[in-house]
Design a protein around this motif. Sequence first.
Motif, PDB file in Angstrom:
ATOM      1  N   ILE A 168     -49.270  -8.620  -6.373  1.00  4.53           N
ATOM      2  CA  ILE A 168     -50.302  -7.842  -5.679  1.00  4.53           C
ATOM      3  C   ILE A 168     -50.893  -8.612  -4.513  1.00  4.53           C
ATOM      4  CG2 ILE A 168     -52.631  -6.884  -5.910  1.00  4.53           C
ATOM      5  CD1 ILE A 168     -51.858  -6.176  -8.838  1.00  4.53           C
ATOM      6  N   GLY A 169     -51.316  -9.830  -4.779  1.00  5.43           N
ATOM      7  CA  GLY A 169     -51.986 -10.600  -3.729  1.00  5.43           C
ATOM      8  C   GLY A 169     -51.408 -11.964  -3.474  1.00  5.43           C
ATOM      9  N   GLY A 170     -50.264 -12.280  -4.084  1.00  8.47           N
ATOM     10  CA  GLY A 170     -49.613 -13.559  -3.828  1.00  8.47           C
ATOM     11  C   GLY A 170     -50.492 -14.743  -4.189  1.00  8.47           C
ATOM     12  N   MET A 171     -50.455 -15.768  -3.345  1.00 11.21           N
ATOM     13  CA  MET A 171     -51.158 -17.009  -3.644  1.00 11.21           C
ATOM     14  C   MET A 171     -52.669 -16.838  -3.711  1.00 11.21           C
ATOM     15  SD  MET A 171     -50.759 -20.112  -4.561  1.00 11.21           S
ATOM     16  CE  MET A 171     -49.176 -20.801  -4.086  1.00 11.21           C
ATOM     17  N   TRP A 172     -53.224 -15.876  -2.965  1.00  9.69           N
ATOM     18  CA  TRP A 172     -54.668 -15.654  -3.078  1.00  9.69           C
ATOM     19  C   TRP A 172     -55.014 -15.138  -4.471  1.00  9.69           C
ATOM     20  CZ3 TRP A 172     -58.521 -17.782  -1.012  1.00  9.69           C
ATOM     21  CH2 TRP A 172     -58.557 -18.120   0.347  1.00  9.69           C
ATOM     22  N   SER A 173     -54.242 -14.192  -4.977  1.00 10.25           N
ATOM     23  CA  SER A 173     -54.490 -13.696  -6.335  1.00 10.25           C
ATOM     24  C   SER A 173     -54.305 -14.811  -7.353  1.00 10.25           C
ATOM     25  CB  SER A 173     -53.544 -12.539  -6.662  1.00 10.25           C
ATOM     26  OG  SER A 173     -53.825 -11.407  -5.882  1.00 10.25           O
ATOM     27  N   ILE A 174     -53.251 -15.601  -7.178  1.00  8.59           N
ATOM     28  CA  ILE A 174     -52.973 -16.688  -8.116  1.00  8.59           C
ATOM     29  C   ILE A 174     -54.076 -17.735  -8.061  1.00  8.59           C
ATOM     30  CG2 ILE A 174     -51.382 -18.606  -8.576  1.00  8.59           C
ATOM     31  CD1 ILE A 174     -49.110 -16.711  -7.702  1.00  8.59           C
ATOM     32  N   THR A 175     -54.587 -18.016  -6.867  1.00  2.86           N
ATOM     33  CA  THR A 175     -55.681 -18.976  -6.734  1.00  2.86           C
ATOM     34  C   THR A 175     -56.932 -18.504  -7.468  1.00  2.86           C
ATOM     35  OG1 THR A 175     -54.871 -19.796  -4.601  1.00  2.86           O
ATOM     36  CG2 THR A 175     -57.208 -20.130  -5.080  1.00  2.86           C
ATOM     37  N   LEU A 176     -57.287 -17.236  -7.285  1.00  4.40           N
ATOM     38  CA  LEU A 176     -58.486 -16.715  -7.937  1.00  4.40           C
ATOM     39  C   LEU A 176     -58.321 -16.661  -9.453  1.00  4.40           C
ATOM     40  CD1 LEU A 176     -59.284 -13.869  -5.379  1.00  4.40           C
ATOM     41  CD2 LEU A 176     -60.517 -16.031  -5.656  1.00  4.40           C
ATOM     42  N   THR A 177     -57.145 -16.225  -9.911  1.00  6.58           N
ATOM     43  CA  THR A 177     -56.920 -16.208 -11.362  1.00  6.58           C
ATOM     44  C   THR A 177     -56.861 -17.636 -11.914  1.00  6.58           C
ATOM     45  OG1 THR A 177     -54.518 -16.036 -10.994  1.00  6.58           O
ATOM     46  CG2 THR A 177     -55.727 -13.984 -11.396  1.00  6.58           C
ATOM     47  N   ASP A 178     -56.295 -18.565 -11.131  1.00  7.29           N
ATOM     48  CA  ASP A 178     -56.256 -19.961 -11.576  1.00  7.29           C
ATOM     49  C   ASP A 178     -57.657 -20.549 -11.749  1.00  7.29           C
ATOM     50  OD1 ASP A 178     -53.558 -20.141 -11.804  1.00  7.29           O
ATOM     51  OD2 ASP A 178     -53.227 -21.409 -10.047  1.00  7.29           O
ATOM     52  N   MET A 179     -58.587 -20.166 -10.890  1.00  9.01           N
ATOM     53  CA  MET A 179     -59.958 -20.675 -11.028  1.00  9.01           C
ATOM     54  C   MET A 179     -60.583 -20.179 -12.327  1.00  9.01           C
ATOM     55  SD  MET A 179     -60.805 -22.868  -8.840  1.00  9.01           S
ATOM     56  CE  MET A 179     -62.543 -22.944  -9.288  1.00  9.01           C
ATOM     57  N   VAL A 180     -60.350 -18.907 -12.647  1.00 11.73           N
ATOM     58  CA  VAL A 180     -60.840 -18.382 -13.927  1.00 11.73           C
ATOM     59  C   VAL A 180     -60.167 -19.129 -15.078  1.00 11.73           C
ATOM     60  CG1 VAL A 180     -60.992 -16.339 -15.400  1.00 11.73           C
ATOM     61  CG2 VAL A 180     -61.265 -16.102 -12.935  1.00 11.73           C
ATOM     62  N   GLN A 181     -58.863 -19.348 -14.966  1.00  2.77           N
ATOM     63  CA  GLN A 181     -58.120 -20.042 -16.016  1.00  2.77           C
ATOM     64  C   GLN A 181     -58.560 -21.499 -16.136  1.00  2.77           C
ATOM     65  OE1 GLN A 181     -54.403 -18.944 -14.294  1.00  2.77           O
ATOM     66  NE2 GLN A 181     -54.115 -17.151 -15.591  1.00  2.77           N
ATOM     67  N   PHE A 182     -58.871 -22.137 -15.018  1.00  9.21           N
ATOM     68  CA  PHE A 182     -59.357 -23.515 -15.026  1.00  9.21           C
ATOM     69  C   PHE A 182     -60.685 -23.604 -15.783  1.00  9.21           C
ATOM     70  CE2 PHE A 182     -62.187 -26.583 -12.818  1.00  9.21           C
ATOM     71  CZ  PHE A 182     -61.560 -27.758 -13.200  1.00  9.21           C
ATOM     72  N   ILE A 183     -61.592 -22.687 -15.487  1.00 11.28           N
ATOM     73  CA  ILE A 183     -62.890 -22.674 -16.175  1.00 11.28           C
ATOM     74  C   ILE A 183     -62.701 -22.414 -17.667  1.00 11.28           C
ATOM     75  CG2 ILE A 183     -65.078 -21.412 -16.382  1.00 11.28           C
ATOM     76  CD1 ILE A 183     -64.831 -20.916 -13.296  1.00 11.28           C
ATOM     77  N   LEU A 184     -61.824 -21.466 -17.984  1.00 13.89           N
ATOM     78  CA  LEU A 184     -61.573 -21.113 -19.384  1.00 13.89           C
ATOM     79  C   LEU A 184     -60.974 -22.289 -20.151  1.00 13.89           C
ATOM     80  CD1 LEU A 184     -61.915 -18.668 -21.202  1.00 13.89           C
ATOM     81  CD2 LEU A 184     -59.649 -17.875 -20.515  1.00 13.89           C
ATOM     82  N   LYS A 185     -60.029 -22.991 -19.523  1.00 12.02           N
ATOM     83  CA  LYS A 185     -59.429 -24.158 -20.169  1.00 12.02           C
ATOM     84  C   LYS A 185     -60.467 -25.259 -20.383  1.00 12.02           C
ATOM     85  CE  LYS A 185     -55.853 -24.557 -17.294  1.00 12.02           C
ATOM     86  NZ  LYS A 185     -54.567 -24.984 -16.707  1.00 12.02           N
ATOM     87  N   THR A 186     -61.309 -25.464 -19.393  1.00  7.22           N
ATOM     88  CA  THR A 186     -62.344 -26.494 -19.495  1.00  7.22           C
ATOM     89  C   THR A 186     -63.301 -26.201 -20.645  1.00  7.22           C
ATOM     90  OG1 THR A 186     -62.231 -26.889 -17.104  1.00  7.22           O
ATOM     91  CG2 THR A 186     -64.189 -27.683 -18.249  1.00  7.22           C
TER      92      THR A 186
END
Length: 487
Positions: A168-186
């Motif tokens: 849907i949004g390429g690297m921008w979508s992946i970046t935003l989802t990665d930030m959520v995933q980073f917080i969740l992992k932390t």
Amino acid sequence: MGKPLDIAIIVVYLAAMLAFGFWGKSRTKDSADFLVAGRRLGPTLYTGTMAAVVLGGASTVGGVGLGYEYGISGMWLVVAIAVGLLSLSLLFAGRIQRLKVYTVAQMLRLRYGIDATAASGIVMMAYTLMLSVTSTIAYATVFNVLFGTDRTVSVIIGGAIVMLYSSIGGMWSITLTDMVQFILKTVGIFFLLLPFTWNRAGGLDGIRERAGDTVFDLGAIGLPTIITFFVVYSFGMLIGQDIWQRVFTARSPGVAKWGGTTAALYCVLYGVAGAAIGMAASTFLPDVEVSDDVYAQIAESILPVGISGIVLAAAVAAMMSTASGALIATATVAKTDVKPLLLRVFGRSAERDDAERDLHSDRRYVVVLGIAVIVIAALLNDVVAALTIAYDILVGGLLVAILGGFVWKRATGTGALWSMGVGTVVTLGTMAIVGDVLANEPIYYGLGASLVVYVIASLLTPRTSPEVLQVWDDRLAGKDEDKVSSA
């Protein structure tokens, strides 16, 4: 089936990933946005997304499992990843960011001035594809338990979500989802699993009393294993397309250097925390046969409902961040390197200009390869062997030519080609002779042969032309930044 609240948390998490995918679409205007987030990530987004992509299922679920088996010594796998990321960030990231390319193969063409290095794209594509496949299989096992679905259905559910938000949004979508995933992992690792497991184990004194001092032995996992972790994972961090593609997203060399350094230090803490969690769990979960099951068993046995859902979501987040990063890396290499190479082989025009780099084409590659990942993940059983082969060929075949291009001006294109060819053949040949793809010898022999051939062939062939080196030096110096290599 899992507990209803835990299932609800995972479903909300998956829905949020799709929502962030659509949010990312609003930032995606052209191919540069889609593939490298417009090369404009600042320190916070860059650090979070880099930490998210390097810390996958092996670091999270696997790291806890290693801690369960070997105590604090289980941290070395993640520490090796951290050392590789730190080396990349301090020594190479600034220069890589200034090159303004999209793939590792483009860097090789720029440095050596020959198209034949595009063959490295085939190796890189195989590596990133298998990385995405193994991550898909890993989070599908969590869905098996939670949703009560069989393996194939779980793979389709997870793979479809990753493919959708990535396309849907390429690297921008992946970046935003990665930030959520980073917080969740932390939150999942540092603020939930670590305190809950240590409290259950009775703290430091309780662990020492129940498990003995051996769990605090840093070398318990064995020196050969530790060395292999550094050879495979540290070097892999230096040259993987999935990692480089994140470096390309930084808005400046400084962000790439210091954001990556911060992410590496975070990885060290993450590795220690994972090993400590596993070490504590060994005192109250004594009979777990498969160490990778320890993570889920902790969530199931000692965490309150709801908390366990968040912790399981953290595991899924770790695996999905790696899967999505590897998927877009695979699509980028397929379009930029592999397709033109195949066209040349069949005698067709291999010109690649910016007009071809349209968003619809980029999305198609992600969708098609995302479907391929789902199919392979549903069919493949021995994923560890497949990923090991990909990693060994990546490091044994490509490491010397890539890093040598940065540090040795006398190196030539012929030296790079022979290095890649011989390194790959020796790595695969040693695997066949030893009869064990998981053995340590193939990567050592492959690297050694690759280095020797690289030096000898470079010294025996004419120097790289001054014109090629001038373009390379200008790009490394940050000159001519508006042009992206399409050679």
